[in-house]
Design a protein around this motif. Structure first.
Motif, PDB file in Angstrom:
ATOM      1  N   GLY A  85       0.828  -1.205   0.000  1.00 18.00           N
ATOM      2  CA  GLY A  85       0.000   0.000   0.000  1.00 18.00           C
ATOM      3  C   GLY A  85       0.856   1.244   0.000  1.00 18.00           C
ATOM      4  O   GLY A  85       2.091   1.175   0.080  1.00 18.00           O
ATOM      5  N   ASP A  86       0.206   2.386  -0.076  1.00 19.81           N
ATOM      6  CA  ASP A  86       0.934   3.653  -0.057  1.00 19.81           C
ATOM      7  C   ASP A  86       1.774   3.761   1.212  1.00 19.81           C
ATOM      8  O   ASP A  86       1.390   3.261   2.278  1.00 19.81           O
ATOM      9  CB  ASP A  86      -0.039   4.829  -0.127  1.00 19.81           C
ATOM     10  N   LEU A  87       2.899   4.423   1.097  1.00 15.89           N
ATOM     11  CA  LEU A  87       3.781   4.609   2.247  1.00 15.89           C
ATOM     12  C   LEU A  87       3.197   5.680   3.160  1.00 15.89           C
ATOM     13  O   LEU A  87       2.976   6.815   2.732  1.00 15.89           O
ATOM     14  CB  LEU A  87       5.174   5.030   1.771  1.00 15.89           C
ATOM     15  N   PRO A  88       2.908   5.334   4.435  1.00 16.79           N
ATOM     16  CA  PRO A  88       2.372   6.356   5.357  1.00 16.79           C
ATOM     17  C   PRO A  88       3.352   7.511   5.515  1.00 16.79           C
ATOM     18  O   PRO A  88       4.565   7.307   5.598  1.00 16.79           O
ATOM     19  CB  PRO A  88       2.204   5.584   6.677  1.00 16.79           C
ATOM     20  N   ALA A  89       2.836   8.721   5.547  1.00 12.70           N
ATOM     21  CA  ALA A  89       3.685   9.900   5.692  1.00 12.70           C
ATOM     22  C   ALA A  89       4.330   9.908   7.067  1.00 12.70           C
ATOM     23  O   ALA A  89       3.670   9.670   8.083  1.00 12.70           O
ATOM     24  CB  ALA A  89       2.868  11.167   5.478  1.00 12.70           C
ATOM     25  N   ALA A  90       5.624  10.186   7.118  1.00 14.54           N
ATOM     26  CA  ALA A  90       6.356  10.172   8.388  1.00 14.54           C
ATOM     27  C   ALA A  90       5.895  11.281   9.313  1.00 14.54           C
ATOM     28  O   ALA A  90       5.933  11.144  10.535  1.00 14.54           O
ATOM     29  CB  ALA A  90       7.854  10.293   8.125  1.00 14.54           C
ATOM     30  N   ASP A  91       5.445  12.404   8.744  1.00 11.16           N
ATOM     31  CA  ASP A  91       5.039  13.543   9.567  1.00 11.16           C
ATOM     32  C   ASP A  91       3.535  13.585   9.763  1.00 11.16           C
ATOM     33  O   ASP A  91       2.957  14.636  10.006  1.00 11.16           O
ATOM     34  CB  ASP A  91       5.516  14.857   8.939  1.00 11.16           C
ATOM     35  N   HIS A  92       2.899  12.413   9.668  1.00  6.97           N
ATOM     36  CA  HIS A  92       1.442  12.350   9.806  1.00  6.97           C
ATOM     37  C   HIS A  92       1.031  12.744  11.219  1.00  6.97           C
ATOM     38  O   HIS A  92       1.363  12.085  12.186  1.00  6.97           O
ATOM     39  CB  HIS A  92       0.967  10.928   9.508  1.00  6.97           C
ATOM     40  N   CYS A  93       0.360  13.881  11.353  1.00  3.56           N
ATOM     41  CA  CYS A  93      -0.067  14.325  12.683  1.00  3.56           C
ATOM     42  C   CYS A  93      -1.495  14.862  12.668  1.00  3.56           C
ATOM     43  O   CYS A  93      -2.228  14.687  13.627  1.00  3.56           O
ATOM     44  CB  CYS A  93       0.891  15.375  13.247  1.00  3.56           C
TER      45      CYS A  93
END
Length: 462
Positions: A85-93
């Motif tokens: 799947g899509d790579l989760p964003a590292a700065d996901h807040c």
């Protein structure tokens, strides 16, 4: 660091590996996760893959080992499950609003992506998979009823670990849209711990568009209504208690979001006592799920098994520490139990096993000990009932559970929830009396107004 293809040639029970890989269509990075079954394979291995739904790559169901394991265990014949799947964003807040979108372009893209990923999937398959002449790797789909969702809050509990509260819109067979507020734990994200109905506070709109308010007059969590329906077995007894001036009492072990406690008090007039292992869960229940602690709903932090054993044994101790529980509200309650011998008309248990390696199951094995069941029986009134949510991981667990309950209680009844997973077990201290007719029993009429009569009709003696 480059991956060695030889790493994946053998199945290693419970091995979990994640890495990134270029999307063969867009060039963006994909997150690929490979998990081997915890059960050693004794025959030809089977490999399956799953594409993570777009915009759900942050969901614990797809982004954690626990969620991945539950997906694998839901297909018992699979030896290795590969997620892409899509790579989760590292700065996901900030809260991500998910809205399911299925159209011709989406379907075409997914079909193309499946085909383009096949060389990678074959390279990630065990050596014995190809040697057996099988090159077919099916794509599994994850089907739930979520149309849209947004995270309301993430927090950490001292016992349950990370948890989240989310608002979701679900598929509906009715003409109106249906919304829910849910509580899930990261350790087992595929299991909904609590679910309550919510409606737009003003006007209409969807997830991320409007504010919502709670609607606690109905039980929407699949097995809670059947648990409440069990009270029809003792409706004559409860009605007599009410007519003679007594308030029926319920002990709920496992509070979660508190939906069952709130329902028993507000809709059926019970005085309710709840025991929950994690005080942060209780805080979430009050802030987000409408649990109102007071004179008629009292909650305590403690181990449910230990509390039942202490109540059942009527231990005359004033030292709360040795009782294994400290009270959040109403400090007189423990004294009432120990000194005056308060008994309950119903004990309701909603506890799942924390052992994620064996999949979703309830109750924990520790709860099925004879000493615990004997204590529960002694904590009940003569005509009381013990009600428990059951998710059997296998047939032997179910048979063992029934055997242990038969050793302690007089009669056993069962309600099939109808979701292919849960059923409700009801154990009685004494033989069930013939109920009054509906026109004579105000409590039964109230119960039938609150929940579907189909659950009451489906109760069967076992």
């Amino acid at each position: 660091m480059a991956l060695d293809r030889a790493t994946f040639e053998a199945l290693v029970p419970s091995r979990f590996i994640t890495f990134t890989f270029p999307n063969p269509i867009s060039g963006d990075l994909l997150r690929v996760a490979v998990l081997d079954s915890p059960t050693p394979v004794t025959n030809s291995p089977r490999v399956a893959a799953m594409l993570v739904p777009h915009h759900r790559e942050h969901d614990w169901i797809f982004s954690t080992l626990g969620g991945h394991l539950q997906l694998l265990l839901s297909s018992p014949s699979i030896s290795r499950l590969i997620l892409a799947g899509d790579l989760p964003a590292a700065d996901h807040c900030s809260p991500v609003i998910y809205n399911r979108s299925v159209n011709a372009d989406t379907e075409s893209y997914l079909v193309k992506l499946q085909g383009n990923l096949m060389p990678l999937l074959l390279a990630l398959s065990p050596k014995s998979f190809a040697e057996n002449g099988s090159l077919e790797i099916p794509f599994l789909s994850y089907d739930d009823n979520v149309i849209g969702s947004v995270i309301v809050e993430k927090c950490v509990g001292s016992c349950v670990g990370e948890m989240l509260v989310e608002d979701v819109e679900i598929e509906s067979t009715e003409s109106k849209r249906e919304f829910r507020r849910r509580l899930r734990f990261k350790r087992m994200p595929n299991l909904i711990q609590t679910e309550v109905s919510i409606v737009p506070a003003v006007g209409s709109g969807g997830i991320g568009e409007v504010e919502f308010r709670l609607d606690l007059g109905v039980l929407v969590h699949p097995y809670l209504a059947p648990m409440a329906a069990s009270l029809c077995l003792i409706c004559s007894y409860v009605e007599e208690r009410i007519r003679t001036g007594f308030t029926p009492k319920a002990l709920c072990v496992g509070v979660g979001g508190g939906a069952l406690l709130s329902f028993l008090q507000t809709q059926l007039g019970f005085e309710v006592f709840g025991v929950e292992a994690d005080e942060n869960v209780l805080s979430v229940a009050e802030r987000y799920f409408g649990l109102e602690v007071g004179e008629t709903i009292r909650v305590f932090v403690g181990d449910g098994i230990e509390v039942i054993e202490k109540i059942g044994c009527r231990v005359m101790e004033r030292n709360f520490g040795s009782f294994g529980v400290h009270e959040v509200e109403n400090p007189c309650f423990i004294n009432d139990i120990n000194q005056r011998g308060t008994k309950f008309d119903v004990i309701m248990v909603d506890l799942d096993s924390s052992d994620v390696c064996n999949g979703v199951s309830a109750p924990p094995l520790d709860f099925v000990q004879k000493s615990v069941l004997l204590s529960a029986r002694s904590a009940l009134c003569k005509l009381g009932i013990f009600v428990i949510n059951v998710i059997p991981p296998n047939r032997s667990f179910h048979e063992m559970l029934i055997h242990e309950f038969r050793e302690v209680f007089h009669e056993l009844y069962e309600i099939d929830v109808g979701n292919g997973e849960n059923y409700v077990l009801i154990a009685t201290v004494s033989p069930i009396e013939s109920p009054l007719s509906g026109s004579e029993n105000a409590f039964l009429l109230k119960l039938k107004r609150s929940i579907s009569g189909a659950y009451m009709d489906s109760i069967r003696k076992i």
